[in-house]
Design an enzyme around this catalytic site. Structure first.
Site, PDB file in Angstrom:
ATOM      1  N   THR A 167       3.884  -6.319   5.701  1.00 59.18           N
ATOM      2  CA  THR A 167       4.957  -6.011   6.636  1.00 59.18           C
ATOM      3  C   THR A 167       5.255  -7.125   7.624  1.00 59.18           C
ATOM      4  OG1 THR A 167       3.364  -4.995   8.133  1.00 59.18           O
ATOM      5  CG2 THR A 167       4.413  -3.548   6.521  1.00 59.18           C
ATOM      6  N   GLY A 176       8.798   0.474   9.418  1.00 59.66           N
ATOM      7  CA  GLY A 176       8.306   0.503   8.044  1.00 59.66           C
ATOM      8  C   GLY A 176       8.850   1.631   7.203  1.00 59.66           C
ATOM      9  N   GLU A 177       9.241   2.747   7.847  1.00 58.91           N
ATOM     10  CA  GLU A 177       9.635   3.914   7.058  1.00 58.91           C
ATOM     11  C   GLU A 177      11.053   4.409   7.304  1.00 58.91           C
ATOM     12  OE1 GLU A 177       5.447   6.192   6.470  1.00 58.91           O
ATOM     13  OE2 GLU A 177       5.801   5.141   8.348  1.00 58.91           O
ATOM     14  N   GLY A 183       0.814  -1.215   0.000  1.00 59.77           N
ATOM     15  CA  GLY A 183       0.000   0.000   0.000  1.00 59.77           C
ATOM     16  C   GLY A 183       0.844   1.260   0.000  1.00 59.77           C
ATOM     17  N   PHE A 184       1.788   1.334   0.939  1.00 59.89           N
ATOM     18  CA  PHE A 184       2.746   2.441   1.032  1.00 59.89           C
ATOM     19  C   PHE A 184       2.085   3.802   1.232  1.00 59.89           C
ATOM     20  CE2 PHE A 184       4.604  -0.717  -2.007  1.00 59.89           C
ATOM     21  CZ  PHE A 184       5.463  -1.309  -1.096  1.00 59.89           C
ATOM     22  N   GLY A 221       8.520   1.109  15.369  1.00 53.73           N
ATOM     23  CA  GLY A 221       8.138   0.935  13.976  1.00 53.73           C
ATOM     24  C   GLY A 221       9.331   1.007  13.056  1.00 53.73           C
ATOM     25  N   GLY A 267       1.395   1.497  13.254  1.00 56.06           N
ATOM     26  CA  GLY A 267       0.459   0.396  13.336  1.00 56.06           C
ATOM     27  C   GLY A 267       0.784  -0.602  14.425  1.00 56.06           C
TER      28      GLY A 267
END
Length: 719
Positions: free
Chosen positions: A472, A668-669, A244-245, A666, A513
């Site tokens: 993820t 993810g980024e 999704g990003f 997190g 998340g």
């Protein structure tokens, strides 16, 4: 690998490498995605997009299309239901009108949805959609982002538009070393593997939507508000998502599917094509950024200014807050940052992996590297001597600030001390070799979430939470977290996600998340264990408890909470062909409690890979006259492939915050932040030419090599 101690108690599952609990289903095809789940009596919708850049629909000739085989309906602005758009969504913003389809005949940009053709098969729907004739009254338009556009204005987005302290001009005047440069990044596309897809149907008076999204509760609340329904009358499910990003929120395909299902009283599926996602699914806006730095001879910053401009559509304001990263990374006596936007006749940008930080870090980390060269200071040392003691803008204390550990550990493992700082002096045959580095940060926030935990009579546990696993490994991470919180094994825990009926929960976004969901699961597990201790004999339906972290989040002390990182890259550049190859890359991160080292490393390496792609390949190009994309597909939009990616190493350092009840930050980024700058800085070190405009295509290497050849001493003019 450097291990992370999660807290005072040794945990059994968290911190151990686990393969994905749904892995077998995915590789065998048992895991079905939104566009492939079967439904009885399913009809198919195909979106028709505008071919004019700006104007108004004059006519839509539906009669010939309605007579074509299998065609059931054509929805457009003259016959579609009216929608409510006067509300504020879950993210604190009104809905993007691109999703509120067919409400009037205005066309604000090329690729605007003007109709939906519904037929018995997708092939019939596509053929009819391509045959639909739409006539327009065209209007003048502007589609090109210009750095000094007089129509630009300050815009806040999710952070203050501008911040300022100290006398910037005075500090620059007193600085021994000064830098004033412009940096640009191009439009980038999400390019997830799974296109956007949604199926809508009515079941007993309740709207059901099976979708691919980053938050079932998010889409549910938006659809309920838009169609003026009670939230309990809408259910959204999204079990498996193929990436999704940031792009998979409320879009035109879900809304048009609901419209068609309502009109036909049968299930309707709408799937975007890859080309349609370029105008309907959002993108990362191009940016134009100016950085001014002033420093003492020892490298201490006296002045820092970071100004960023991005484009947005005329119908919806979206800010790419690229100047925000400077508000965390570096302090100075005079500190000024600003995020500005300009409205153009283009589609609306949206969130994209590390929004703001990814393009912003390219500018500020390239500028810091340039400052280090001008001051004659090692780039790692310059960053170490400018470590802020508190938030440079907020003044708040950092929860943890282990950037220095990342820099030192990364430099040690990369062999940074062996680097000759002179550019253009290392060769391997026809290749010029260079190394570069950059620092990184990304926020570690959390949002209120709820979770349901059930102790089953067979001794197992079921977790229900409206989380989203967009690839993820979140489903696996939550299984490990629940197992430890319940003091059981992962094999006895079943985690169910992606269903709005499970209650409100944070979306998969902003690296918040897993942190948010873990908090809710841990709280529910604590209460469930107390209930079980008091009443060990379970009723036939088991015992279920529900948690809500709203109050706990409100009580959390105000601090600057961030993950940090240090990126190191080695590149080889062929100035005869313009080819740039990344030979090796290392990222060291301080990202709190690492739940699953296997999937965490996957995320970090994935982000770094995207950073390489951002530096060397990705650029969505629009026709300056029409605003339409050239080759809006994965043949025309280049992303890094296997041949472009070396063996990337990602690892982490200890980053424990004793005052944080969750400890997860997190991952993810943070992996993409700073990665493009590290590559660009390495290209400078290899060639002696500074590239301030991404991507660093072969043509740019060739042009700058011809105009600024290396001197005998290895220096060259900046490009």
């Amino acid at each position: 690998m450097t291990t992370t101690t999660p807290g005072p108690r040794a945990l059994r599952a968290v911190g151990t490498a686990r393969t994905r609990v749904e892995g077998r289903d995915k590789v065998t095809g048992a895991a079905r995605y939104a566009g492939e789940i079967p439904f009885a009596d399913l009809a198919h919708g195909w979106l028709v997009l505008s071919t004019t850049t700006r104007g108004r629909i004059r006519t839509i000739d539906t009669a010939p299309v309605l007579s074509m085989p299998g065609v059931l309906a054509v929805l457009h602005h003259a016959n579609a239901p009216r929608l409510n758009t006067d509300y504020v969504g879950m993210l604190g913003t009104p809905p993007d009108p691109t999703a509120a389809v067919f409400q009037d005949g205005e066309v604000p940009f090329a690729g605007w949805p003007v109709a939906l053709v519904v037929a018995e098969t997708p092939e019939q729907a596509r053929e009819a959609a391509e045959a639909l004739e739409v006539a327009y009254d065209e209007a003048p338009h502007a589609t090109v982002l210009i750095a000094d556009d007089p129509a630009a204005y300050a815009a806040a987005g999710h952070m203050p538009a501008e911040t300022e302290k100290g006398d910037l001009e005075a500090e620059l005047a007193c600085s021994a070393v000064v830098l004033d440069e412009e940096y640009t990044t191009p439009e980038e596309q999400h390019s997830m593997m799974e296109p956007h897809a949604a199926t809508a149907m009515w079941d007993g008076g309740r709207l059901e939507v099976v979708d691919s999204n980053q938050g079932a509760g998010w889409v549910q609340s938006e659809l309920a508000a838009m169609f003026s329904l009670d939230a309990s009358a809408v259910r959204v499910r999204s079990e498996h998502i193929g990436g999704g990003f940031g792009s998979k929120g409320l879009r035109a395909h879900q809304v048009s599917a609901v419209m068609a299902a309502t009109a036909l009283q049968r299930p309707v599926r709408v799937v975007m094509t890859r080309r349609q996602t370029f105008s309907l699914a959002g993108y990362r806006s191009p940016t134009s950024q100016r950085v001014r730095l002033g420093a003492d001879p020892d490298g201490r910053l006296r002045a820092l200014e970071h100004r960023s401009l991005n484009q947005t559509s005329t119908v919806y304001e979206f800010v790419e807050p690229s100047a925000g990263v400077a508000r965390v990374m570096y302090d100075a006596d005079a500190h000024r940052t600003a995020n500005h936007v300009v409205r153009l006749d283009v589609p609306s940008p949206t969130w994209m992996r590390a929004p703001g930080e990814a393009p912003g870090s390219f500018a500020i980390e390239s500028a810091i590297d340039e400052l280090a060269v001008r001051a004659g200071i090692d780039p790692v040392d310059l960053r170490l001597c400018n470590e802020p003691e508190a938030g440079p803008v907020s003044g708040l204390p950092f929860s943890t600030h282990n950037l220095a550990d990342c820099l030192r550990e990364g430099a040690r493992r990369f062999g940074w001390s062996d680097r000759d700082p002179r550019p253009g002096v290392r060769r391997d045959g026809r290749w010029l070799l260079g190394t570069g580095m950059a620092a990184a940060s990304f926020g570690a926030g959390a949002m209120p979430s709820t979770a349901l935990l059930t102790a089953e009579v067979d001794g197992s546990y079921t977790v229900r939470i409206a989380a989203a696993d967009i690839g993820t490994g979140a489903r696996t991470a939550l299984t490990l977290i629940a197992a430890d919180a319940l003091e059981t094994t992962p094999e006895r825990v079943r985690v169910r996600i992606g269903d709005s009926d499970f209650g409100p929960a944070m979306i998969a976004g902003g690296s918040m998340g897993t942190r948010s969901w873990a908090w809710a699961i841990t709280a529910a597990a604590a209460e469930l264990r107390e209930r079980l201790a008091a009443a060990p004999d379970l009723p036939p339906e088991g015992i279920t408890v529900r948690s809500d972290t709203t109050e706990a989040l409100g009580a959390l002390a105000q601090k600057e909470r961030h993950a940090f990182g240090a990126q190191f890259a080695e590149v080889a550049v062929d100035t005869a062909t313009g080819e740039v190859r990344v030979r090796r890359m290392l990222g060291i991160f301080a990202a709190g409690r690492i739940v699953n080292p296997l999937t965490a490393r996957n995320q970090l390496v994935g982000g770094m890979t995207w950073g390489i792609s951002m530096a060397l390949h990705e650029e969505a190009v629009r026709d300056r006259n029409t605003g339409r994309h050239y080759a809006p597909d994965l043949a025309g939009y280049h992303v890094a492939t296997h041949a472009d990616i070396p063996d990337i190493e990602a690892d982490w350092v200890e980053d424990h915050d004793p005052d944080d009840p969750v400890g997860i930050k997190g991952v993810g980024e943070i992996g993409i932040v700073g990665a493009a700058a590290a590559v660009a800085n390495a290209v400078w070190h290899a060639t002696g030419v500074r590239h301030r405009h991404l991507p660093i295509r072969p043509g740019r290497i060739l042009t700058t090599s011809a105009s600024a050849p290396l001197s005998a001493g290895g220096g060259a003019a900046d490009a």
